[in-house]
Write an enzyme that holds these catalytic residues in place. Structure first.
Site, PDB file in Angstrom:
ATOM      1  N   THR A  87       0.859  -1.199   0.000  1.00  0.00           N
ATOM      2  CA  THR A  87       0.000   0.000   0.000  1.00  0.00           C
ATOM      3  C   THR A  87       0.895   1.249   0.000  1.00  0.00           C
ATOM      4  OG1 THR A  87      -0.106  -0.100   2.410  1.00  0.00           O
ATOM      5  CG2 THR A  87      -1.991  -1.007   1.222  1.00  0.00           C
ATOM      6  N   ASP A  89      -0.705   4.721   0.630  1.00  0.00           N
ATOM      7  CA  ASP A  89      -1.945   5.489   0.759  1.00  0.00           C
ATOM      8  C   ASP A  89      -1.695   6.997   0.773  1.00  0.00           C
ATOM      9  OD1 ASP A  89      -2.974   2.968   1.099  1.00  0.00           O
ATOM     10  OD2 ASP A  89      -3.616   3.248   3.165  1.00  0.00           O
ATOM     11  N   GLY A 144      -8.296   7.663   0.292  1.00  0.00           N
ATOM     12  CA  GLY A 144      -6.839   7.571   0.456  1.00  0.00           C
ATOM     13  C   GLY A 144      -6.233   6.364  -0.242  1.00  0.00           C
ATOM     14  N   GLN A 145      -7.080   5.619  -0.974  1.00  0.00           N
ATOM     15  CA  GLN A 145      -6.574   4.398  -1.620  1.00  0.00           C
ATOM     16  C   GLN A 145      -7.009   4.294  -3.082  1.00  0.00           C
ATOM     17  OE1 GLN A 145      -7.549   0.934   0.871  1.00  0.00           O
ATOM     18  NE2 GLN A 145      -5.459   1.051   1.641  1.00  0.00           N
ATOM     19  N   TYR A 148      -4.716   1.645  -4.651  1.00  0.00           N
ATOM     20  CA  TYR A 148      -4.991   0.281  -4.141  1.00  0.00           C
ATOM     21  C   TYR A 148      -6.378  -0.194  -4.587  1.00  0.00           C
ATOM     22  CZ  TYR A 148      -5.437  -3.404  -0.523  1.00  0.00           C
ATOM     23  OH  TYR A 148      -5.620  -4.592   0.160  1.00  0.00           O
ATOM     24  N   GLY A 179     -12.743  -8.610   3.934  1.00  0.00           N
ATOM     25  CA  GLY A 179     -12.984  -7.362   4.676  1.00  0.00           C
ATOM     26  C   GLY A 179     -11.799  -7.172   5.612  1.00  0.00           C
TER      27      GLY A 179
HETATM   28  P1  NDP Z   1       1.052  -8.034   4.222  1.00  0.00           P
HETATM   29  O1  NDP Z   1       1.355  -6.610   3.907  1.00  0.00           O
HETATM   30  O2  NDP Z   1       1.067  -8.498   5.636  1.00  0.00           O
HETATM   31  O3  NDP Z   1       2.056  -8.990   3.402  1.00  0.00           O
HETATM   32  C1  NDP Z   1       2.259  -8.750   2.064  1.00  0.00           C
HETATM   33  C2  NDP Z   1       3.134  -9.826   1.467  1.00  0.00           C
HETATM   34  O4  NDP Z   1       3.351  -9.500   0.088  1.00  0.00           O
HETATM   35  C3  NDP Z   1       4.516  -9.929   2.112  1.00  0.00           C
HETATM   36  O5  NDP Z   1       4.906 -11.285   2.217  1.00  0.00           O
HETATM   37  C4  NDP Z   1       5.418  -9.201   1.117  1.00  0.00           C
HETATM   38  O6  NDP Z   1       6.765  -9.661   1.064  1.00  0.00           O
HETATM   39  C5  NDP Z   1       4.734  -9.559  -0.186  1.00  0.00           C
HETATM   40  N1  NDP Z   1       5.110  -8.622  -1.243  1.00  0.00           N
HETATM   41  C6  NDP Z   1       4.960  -7.278  -1.277  1.00  0.00           C
HETATM   42  N2  NDP Z   1       5.481  -6.777  -2.412  1.00  0.00           N
HETATM   43  C7  NDP Z   1       5.969  -7.835  -3.119  1.00  0.00           C
HETATM   44  C8  NDP Z   1       6.667  -7.967  -4.349  1.00  0.00           C
HETATM   45  N3  NDP Z   1       6.939  -6.917  -5.117  1.00  0.00           N
HETATM   46  N4  NDP Z   1       7.042  -9.214  -4.734  1.00  0.00           N
HETATM   47  C9  NDP Z   1       6.777 -10.297  -3.975  1.00  0.00           C
HETATM   48  N5  NDP Z   1       6.126 -10.228  -2.787  1.00  0.00           N
HETATM   49  C10 NDP Z   1       5.742  -9.013  -2.363  1.00  0.00           C
HETATM   50  O7  NDP Z   1      -0.363  -8.352   3.538  1.00  0.00           O
HETATM   51  P2  NDP Z   1      -1.721  -8.885   4.215  1.00  0.00           P
HETATM   52  O8  NDP Z   1      -1.511 -10.226   4.765  1.00  0.00           O
HETATM   53  O9  NDP Z   1      -2.311  -7.836   5.078  1.00  0.00           O
HETATM   54  O10 NDP Z   1      -2.661  -8.990   2.911  1.00  0.00           O
HETATM   55  C11 NDP Z   1      -2.674 -10.158   2.109  1.00  0.00           C
HETATM   56  C12 NDP Z   1      -3.675  -9.957   0.981  1.00  0.00           C
HETATM   57  O11 NDP Z   1      -4.989  -9.738   1.517  1.00  0.00           O
HETATM   58  C13 NDP Z   1      -3.365  -8.752   0.096  1.00  0.00           C
HETATM   59  O12 NDP Z   1      -3.646  -9.056  -1.240  1.00  0.00           O
HETATM   60  C14 NDP Z   1      -4.294  -7.675   0.632  1.00  0.00           C
HETATM   61  O13 NDP Z   1      -4.584  -6.710  -0.335  1.00  0.00           O
HETATM   62  C15 NDP Z   1      -5.512  -8.518   1.015  1.00  0.00           C
HETATM   63  N6  NDP Z   1      -6.341  -7.884   2.034  1.00  0.00           N
HETATM   64  C16 NDP Z   1      -5.886  -7.730   3.317  1.00  0.00           C
HETATM   65  C17 NDP Z   1      -6.720  -7.188   4.286  1.00  0.00           C
HETATM   66  C18 NDP Z   1      -6.267  -7.075   5.711  1.00  0.00           C
HETATM   67  O14 NDP Z   1      -7.112  -6.705   6.549  1.00  0.00           O
HETATM   68  N7  NDP Z   1      -5.033  -7.367   6.033  1.00  0.00           N
HETATM   69  C19 NDP Z   1      -8.068  -6.725   3.957  1.00  0.00           C
HETATM   70  C20 NDP Z   1      -8.441  -6.932   2.587  1.00  0.00           C
HETATM   71  C21 NDP Z   1      -7.600  -7.497   1.667  1.00  0.00           C
HETATM   72  P3  NDP Z   1       7.839  -9.260   2.233  1.00  0.00           P
HETATM   73  O15 NDP Z   1       7.462 -10.153   3.401  1.00  0.00           O
HETATM   74  O16 NDP Z   1       9.159  -9.591   1.652  1.00  0.00           O
HETATM   75  O17 NDP Z   1       7.629  -7.817   2.511  1.00  0.00           O
END
Ligand code: NDP
Length: 240
Positions: A87, A89, A144-145, A148, A179
């Site tokens: 993100t 934002d 703000g997104q 995203y 969510g």
């Molecule tokens: P996190 O931010 O906790 O983790 C993101 C992961 O993506 C990390 O492992 C990170 O790697 C990896 N990542 C980021 N950029 C890259 C890249 N360029 N190449 C490879 N890997 C990458 O995410 P969440 O667990 O919070 O979210 C998981 C999914 O769920 C996402 O798609 C999010 O949009 C969706 N989501 C989440 C919500 C929430 O409440 N958390 C709500 C709604 C949707 P590294 O560990 O190396 O940084």
């Protein structure tokens, strides 16, 4: 023979829970991540799941990463979970073009990169499960997104198109729109803001990582073969 599952962003947060649930349910799992080597190593030591670092926003990096997964796991991918995200934002009138570009390339172009490289092998073997993790904010938008929300809404259109293209090849393509889910990210939300958010969720709570992982298991299942092109809202009953 065990099916092979690949989860992008699979070593932290929701992705870590998805990788673990797939492994516990009999899949050979590969977890991708980007730069947080320490978290990935810790995750690998705790779960035994092999971890692979590459940048999902970059096509060539995906190509090299996927080849390594094939070598190490001894086969091509049956289940692909596109979960990685970032993100950046800010209100649109203050949004730096760089913040737009990196969010679109990491959260949307990545889905193209991974599918473009993996779908041909799925078509050859006439089986595949692709699960794209979108977001409630891709469905309804969020202040703000703009970047995203656009990437996550784009993922939904991509899912529907690829589902139609793949329907006669044994490949299903679906999206999950979580969510608010309890993760490190939600831990840092101020209590008063948390209360306001929870007041808008009919179930009166944030979801759990396990609740998203279980939805992935459902869509990944061989028996979910007639489900394709859908967005499963997993959000405690919010309606838009
Ligand atoms: P996190 O931010 O906790 O983790 C993101 C992961 O993506 C990390 O492992 C990170 O790697 C990896 N990542 C980021 N950029 C890259 C890249 N360029 N190449 C490879 N890997 C990458 O995410 P969440 O667990 O919070 O979210 C998981 C999914 O769920 C996402 O798609 C999010 O949009 C969706 N989501 C989440 C919500 C929430 O409440 N958390 C709500 C709604 C949707 P590294 O560990 O190396 O940084």
């Amino acid at each position: 023979m065990k099916k092979i599952a690949l989860v992008t962003g699979g070593t932290r947060g929701i992705g870590a829970g998805i990788s673990k649930a797939l492994r516990e349910n009999g899949y050979l799992v590969a977890a991708n991540y980007h730069k947080d080597h320490e978290a990935a190593e810790k995750y690998h030591n705790e779960t035994g799941i092999p971890v692979f670092s590459w940048d999902v926003s970059d096509y060539e990096s995906c190509q090299k990463g996927i080849e390594k997964v094939y070598e190490e796991l001894g086969g091509t991918v049956d289940v692909l979970v596109n979960n990685a995200r970032i993100t950046r934002d800010s209100m649109l009138h203050k949004m730096d073009p760089a913040a737009w570009n990196i969010v679109i390339s990491t959260n949307l172009t990545s889905v193209f990169n991974m599918c473009r490289l993996i779908v041909p092998t799925m078509r050859d073997k006439k089986f595949g499960r692709i699960i794209n993790i979108s977001s409630v904010n891709g469905v309804k938008g969020q202040v703000g997104q703009a970047n995203y929300s656009a990437a996550k809404a784009g993922t939904l259109g991509f899912t529907k198109a690829l589902a139609q293209e793949s329907a006669n090849k044994g490949i299903t393509v679906n999206a999950i729109a979580p969510g608010y889910i309890s993760t490190d990210m939600t831990e840092v939300i101020r209590d008063d803001i948390k209360e306001k958010i929870i007041a808008g969720i009919p179930m009166g709570k944030f979801g759990t990582v396990e609740e998203i992982a279980n939805t992935v298991l459902f869509l990944a299942n061989d028996k979910s073969s007639f489900v394709t092109g859908i967005t499963l809202n997993v959000n405690g009953g919010q309606y838009f």
